[in-house]
Design a protein around this motif. Structure first.
Motif, short mmCIF file in Angstrom:
data_model
loop_
_atom_site.label_atom_id
_atom_site.label_comp_id
_atom_site.label_asym_id
_atom_site.label_seq_id
_atom_site.Cartn_x
_atom_site.Cartn_y
_atom_site.Cartn_z
N ALA A 1 44.10 54.40 0.49
CA ALA A 1 42.88 55.19 0.49
C ALA A 1 41.80 54.56 -0.36
CB ALA A 1 43.18 56.60 -0.05
N THR A 2 40.56 54.95 -0.08
CA THR A 2 39.43 54.65 -0.93
C THR A 2 38.64 55.95 -1.08
OG1 THR A 2 38.04 54.03 0.95
CG2 THR A 2 39.24 52.26 -0.17
N GLY A 3 38.02 56.13 -2.25
CA GLY A 3 37.16 57.29 -2.44
C GLY A 3 37.88 58.60 -2.20
N THR A 4 37.28 59.45 -1.34
CA THR A 4 37.82 60.79 -1.12
C THR A 4 39.18 60.77 -0.44
OG1 THR A 4 36.61 60.92 0.97
CG2 THR A 4 35.53 61.83 -0.98
N GLY A 5 39.57 59.64 0.17
CA GLY A 5 40.89 59.54 0.77
C GLY A 5 42.01 59.74 -0.24
N ALA A 6 41.70 59.51 -1.52
CA ALA A 6 42.70 59.71 -2.57
C ALA A 6 43.12 61.17 -2.65
CB ALA A 6 42.15 59.24 -3.91
N ASP A 7 42.22 62.08 -2.25
CA ASP A 7 42.57 63.50 -2.27
C ASP A 7 43.71 63.81 -1.31
OD1 ASP A 7 40.46 63.68 -4.00
OD2 ASP A 7 39.08 64.56 -2.54
N LEU A 8 43.76 63.12 -0.19
CA LEU A 8 44.83 63.33 0.78
C LEU A 8 46.18 62.95 0.20
CD1 LEU A 8 42.98 61.90 3.91
CD2 LEU A 8 43.50 64.30 3.47
N ALA A 9 46.22 61.85 -0.55
CA ALA A 9 47.46 61.45 -1.20
C ALA A 9 47.89 62.48 -2.23
CB ALA A 9 47.29 60.07 -1.86
N ALA A 10 46.93 63.00 -2.98
CA ALA A 10 47.24 64.00 -4.00
C ALA A 10 47.77 65.28 -3.38
CB ALA A 10 45.98 64.28 -4.83
N ASP A 11 47.11 65.74 -2.33
CA ASP A 11 47.52 66.99 -1.68
C ASP A 11 48.92 66.87 -1.06
OD1 ASP A 11 45.10 68.03 -2.40
OD2 ASP A 11 44.18 67.81 -0.41
N ALA A 12 49.24 65.67 -0.56
CA ALA A 12 50.55 65.45 0.05
C ALA A 12 51.63 65.12 -0.97
CB ALA A 12 50.45 64.33 1.09
N GLY A 13 51.23 64.89 -2.22
CA GLY A 13 52.20 64.52 -3.25
C GLY A 13 52.81 63.16 -3.03
N LEU A 14 51.95 62.18 -2.65
CA LEU A 14 52.42 60.84 -2.34
C LEU A 14 51.79 59.81 -3.27
CD1 LEU A 14 52.26 60.87 1.57
CD2 LEU A 14 54.28 61.19 0.11
N PRO A 15 52.45 58.68 -3.47
CA PRO A 15 51.83 57.58 -4.22
C PRO A 15 50.55 57.12 -3.54
CG PRO A 15 54.19 57.22 -3.97
CD PRO A 15 53.84 58.37 -3.08
N LEU A 16 49.61 56.68 -4.37
CA LEU A 16 48.29 56.23 -3.91
C LEU A 16 48.17 54.72 -4.03
CD1 LEU A 16 45.23 56.78 -3.19
CD2 LEU A 16 44.87 56.92 -5.68
N VAL A 17 47.68 54.08 -2.96
CA VAL A 17 47.34 52.66 -2.99
C VAL A 17 45.84 52.57 -2.82
CG1 VAL A 17 47.74 50.38 -1.99
CG2 VAL A 17 49.55 52.11 -1.92
N ILE A 18 45.16 51.95 -3.78
CA ILE A 18 43.70 51.99 -3.77
C ILE A 18 43.11 50.67 -4.26
CG2 ILE A 18 43.59 52.97 -6.11
CD1 ILE A 18 41.20 54.70 -5.06
N ALA A 19 42.00 50.27 -3.67
CA ALA A 19 41.28 49.07 -4.07
C ALA A 19 39.88 49.48 -4.54
CB ALA A 19 41.20 48.08 -2.91
N ALA A 20 39.04 48.48 -4.84
CA ALA A 20 37.71 48.78 -5.37
C ALA A 20 36.61 48.13 -4.54
CB ALA A 20 37.63 48.30 -6.82
N PRO A 21 36.56 48.41 -3.23
CA PRO A 21 35.52 47.79 -2.41
C PRO A 21 34.11 48.23 -2.78
CG PRO A 21 36.64 49.48 -1.16
CD PRO A 21 37.41 49.31 -2.44
#
Length: 335
Positions: free
Chosen positions: A173-193
């Motif tokens: 995820a990037t940006g608001t996509g991180a919320d989906l990982a949080a809501d699902a209770g899953l690890p987050l993979v994120i970069a800094a584009p």
């Protein structure tokens, strides 16, 4: 020896980048060979990506490629970074990862992204529209439900051999996509584009919003990025040139090309628009000597609180690329 962060795992994402004048088959074989090498260097995971209709990337079927990679090493975790879930039916994805997990027990990761095909033509060929990503949350719940038998979308349908198997899932995820990982209770993979500050804001929001799940009891953050290492800072920066030019070309011409040598790119007569895009593509990466790269990586890991760093470096010279990964592993005390 400089140590970046002894408790932070280092992993690899390889996109099976093609080189100018090279058949895609060579890029795929090189991905499998590369996995063997980075296993010896102590990296934790090896992930492959999904791209459709892209001249510069041979990896279009990540679960198929993950099977080839999984058959090569003996310890390395293998997975996808990622399967773009909106391009597929969750049942098919569950079945594919179920087969992988059955073949390689305890070694398969399921990295999942929410992007759809890059062009209108690819989306039509996949039978998807631009807004397909909007259904990612529902697709994700359905997919995970096929593994524990709880999916409500298609009652009476079971994914074989996935049901009953545990395959760790990650959300790219990037940006608001991180919320989906949080809501699902899953690890987050994120970069800094869009810059480190935006990434850190998303990580903070992810941790604050995280809901424990059967997959993860607490937040887990994997930061992804390019790390180029060589015996001099100048040579390390040159490793960035081939990928930077491919990125610049895609933004100015609409097509992501195979990698070419840094010398050939430096000799090009770029337009002002190409030059601006190229210079921009060179920014935001970690590049330097082993000591410099380890120090920069340690700083990024500290400010993000990352549990793991996923190295995504690509360059034209495969020998120099492997040397970069080796020097990084040595610099952080991994080998």
């Amino acid at each position: 020896m400089t140590t970046a962060a002894p408790t932070t795992r280092l992993s690899v994402l390889d996109r099976s980048r093609t080189r100018q004048g090279e058949e895609p088959a060579q890029a795929l074989r090189s991905t499998v060979a590369f996995a063997r090498e980075v296993e010896r260097l102590g990296y934790h995971r090896f992930w492959v990506s999904e791209h459709h209709g892209v001249p510069g990337v041979a990896g279009s079927a990540p679960t198929v490629l993950a099977a080839a990679v999984g058959a090569a090493p003996t310890r390395l975790r293998v997975g996808t970074g990622g399967v773009m879930l909106p391009n597929h039916q969750p049942l098919v994805v569950a079945e594919q990862f179920g087969v992988l997990a059955a073949l390689f027990p305890g070694r398969i990761d399921m990295g999942l992204g929410r992007s759809v095909g890059f062009t209108d033509g690819v989306r039509r060929a996949l039978g998807r529209e631009k807004d397909a990503a909007d259904a990612f949350g529902a697709q994700l719940a359905e997919l995970l439900g096929y593994f524990d038998g709880s999916q409500p979308a298609n009652r009476g349908v079971h994914a074989r051999p996935a049901e009953g198997l545990h395959v760790p899932a990650f959300v790219l995820a990037t940006g608001t996509g991180a919320d989906l990982a949080a809501d699902a209770g899953l690890p987050l993979v994120i970069a800094a584009p869009r810059g480190v500050d935006r990434m850190l804001e998303a990580i903070d929001r992810y941790r604050a919003r995280f809901r424990p799940s059967a997959q993860a009891a607490e937040p887990y953050v994997v930061v992804s990025g390019t790390v180029a290492v060589a015996d001099t800072a100048e040579r390390a920066c040159e490793l960035l040139v081939p990928e930077a030019w491919s990125g610049a070309y895609s933004r100015t011409h609409g097509e992501f090309p195979p990698l070419t040598s840094a010398a050939e790119i430096r000799a090009r007569a770029m337009t002002a628009r190409e030059r601006a895009a190229f210079e921009q593509s060179l920014k935001g990466h970690i590049a330097g000597t082993p000591e410099q790269a380890a120090a920069e990586l340690a700083k990024l890991v500290e400010c993000s609180g990352a549990d793991e760093f996923l190295v995504t470096t690509s360059t034209y010279d495969r020998t120099a690329l492997l040397d970069s990964y080796r020097l990084l592993a040595e610099a952080v005390g991994q080998i």
